[in-house]
Design a protein around this motif. Sequence first.
Motif, short mmCIF file in Angstrom:
data_model
loop_
_atom_site.label_atom_id
_atom_site.label_comp_id
_atom_site.label_asym_id
_atom_site.label_seq_id
_atom_site.Cartn_x
_atom_site.Cartn_y
_atom_site.Cartn_z
N VAL A 137 1.39 -1.41 0.27
CA VAL A 137 0.33 -0.04 0.21
C VAL A 137 0.80 1.22 0.21
O VAL A 137 0.47 2.34 -1.13
CB VAL A 137 -0.59 -0.25 1.56
CG1 VAL A 137 -1.98 1.28 1.24
CG2 VAL A 137 -1.96 -1.45 1.48
N LYS A 138 1.49 1.27 1.11
CA LYS A 138 2.96 2.63 0.72
C LYS A 138 4.02 1.90 0.66
O LYS A 138 4.17 0.93 1.04
CB LYS A 138 2.92 3.41 2.16
CG LYS A 138 0.25 3.84 2.70
CD LYS A 138 0.92 4.48 3.97
CE LYS A 138 0.81 3.73 4.74
NZ LYS A 138 0.54 3.94 6.15
N ASP A 139 5.29 2.99 0.50
CA ASP A 139 6.60 2.73 0.88
C ASP A 139 7.05 1.39 -0.76
O ASP A 139 7.06 0.49 0.31
CB ASP A 139 6.69 2.02 2.32
CG ASP A 139 6.33 3.08 2.71
OD1 ASP A 139 6.92 4.28 2.61
OD2 ASP A 139 7.01 3.01 4.38
N ALA B 145 -8.40 9.05 -2.03
CA ALA B 145 -7.47 10.00 -2.62
C ALA B 145 -5.84 8.52 -2.04
O ALA B 145 -5.24 8.36 -3.17
CB ALA B 145 -6.38 11.13 -2.25
N ILE B 146 -5.47 7.75 -1.13
CA ILE B 146 -4.79 7.59 -1.22
C ILE B 146 -5.08 6.08 -2.09
O ILE B 146 -4.19 5.78 -2.79
CB ILE B 146 -4.46 6.76 0.46
CG1 ILE B 146 -4.63 7.97 1.25
CG2 ILE B 146 -3.69 6.13 0.80
CD1 ILE B 146 -4.56 7.14 2.97
N TRP B 147 -6.30 5.54 -2.11
CA TRP B 147 -6.42 4.34 -2.79
C TRP B 147 -6.13 4.64 -5.09
O TRP B 147 -5.22 4.02 -5.37
CB TRP B 147 -7.65 4.13 -2.91
CG TRP B 147 -8.24 3.62 -1.24
CD1 TRP B 147 -8.46 4.38 -0.52
CD2 TRP B 147 -7.25 2.33 -1.43
NE1 TRP B 147 -8.67 2.97 0.78
CE2 TRP B 147 -7.68 1.85 0.04
CE3 TRP B 147 -5.87 1.01 -1.50
CZ2 TRP B 147 -7.03 1.13 1.12
CZ3 TRP B 147 -6.35 0.39 -0.69
CH2 TRP B 147 -6.22 -0.08 0.63
N LYS B 148 -6.53 6.04 -4.77
CA LYS B 148 -6.18 6.29 -6.68
C LYS B 148 -4.98 6.37 -6.93
O LYS B 148 -4.75 6.17 -7.37
CB LYS B 148 -6.94 7.62 -6.48
CG LYS B 148 -6.62 8.28 -7.73
CD LYS B 148 -7.54 9.87 -7.85
CE LYS B 148 -7.72 10.02 -9.19
NZ LYS B 148 -6.52 10.27 -10.15
N THR B 149 -4.04 7.27 -5.55
CA THR B 149 -2.71 7.28 -5.88
C THR B 149 -2.20 5.77 -5.60
O THR B 149 -0.50 5.77 -6.60
CB THR B 149 -1.73 8.17 -4.51
OG1 THR B 149 -2.25 8.97 -4.56
CG2 THR B 149 -0.50 8.22 -4.73
N ARG B 150 -2.81 5.44 -4.27
CA ARG B 150 -1.70 3.16 -5.14
C ARG B 150 -2.21 3.07 -6.11
O ARG B 150 -1.25 2.23 -6.97
CB ARG B 150 -2.29 2.92 -3.86
CG ARG B 150 -1.81 1.06 -4.19
CD ARG B 150 -2.90 0.78 -2.93
NE ARG B 150 -3.90 0.07 -3.32
CZ ARG B 150 -4.57 -0.82 -2.46
NH1 ARG B 150 -3.75 -1.45 -1.53
NH2 ARG B 150 -5.52 -1.47 -2.83
N THR B 151 -3.24 3.08 -6.69
CA THR B 151 -3.61 2.72 -7.57
C THR B 151 -3.21 3.51 -9.85
O THR B 151 -2.46 2.32 -9.99
CB THR B 151 -5.16 2.52 -8.41
OG1 THR B 151 -5.88 2.24 -7.36
CG2 THR B 151 -5.37 2.13 -9.27
#
Length: 226
Positions: A76-78, A161-167
Amino acid sequence: METNMNGDFNRPIFILGAPRSGLSLVAGSLNICGAWSEDTSTATAANPEGVFNDRGLQNLIIKPILEKLNSDPLGVKDLPILESLQEIPNLKDVIFNIISNEGYIDDTPWIFKETRLTLIWPILMFAFPDARWIIGRRETADIVRSCLKTDATQQRLSDPAIWKTRTENYLKRLELLKINMTSYNEIWPHRLTSDSLAPLESLVTELGLTWKADDVSSYIDKKSQA
């Protein structure tokens, strides 16, 4: 361990893409048509017909690689930097041992479905230069909506926005894969219906599997009704 260098083991079918892109539907369909997958298709609330995850490969290969790269093991992150990824010696033999213990027999087509392959695909490319890569696609907005429904509570991430960025980060990595690979296919699982299976049939045929129209149609019907 000695493996058959001419066998299907050396030409795995890797199924990858952004999370919530319908990869389980693709994996389940290919399994029906003759591709081996560990029997870990336990149903979940998000995937009542099963998820076709190989927990051995997830826990002994994917998670340790991401952790060694100081990346989020959940993807998800990093996220890891693709350009920094290097070949892992003997990775192919380690994978062979894992899936053999799960019941795999060489000279059988096999699949590994895992969204996080998107994050480390160069490592698997080094180990399996003849692999077939299946990219599951879905509209970004639909992925975000699905993540918010199924994953947000579990991972405590409710900001779209977090999920959009990850995608978008996953999609960028998939575009790099397409630039560097010659043997890949793209498929849009959520556009498949029991009356519109031509893209899936074409994929099955290209992979050298046996198309089983009635069984696949029934499987997709169940998935769509879930």
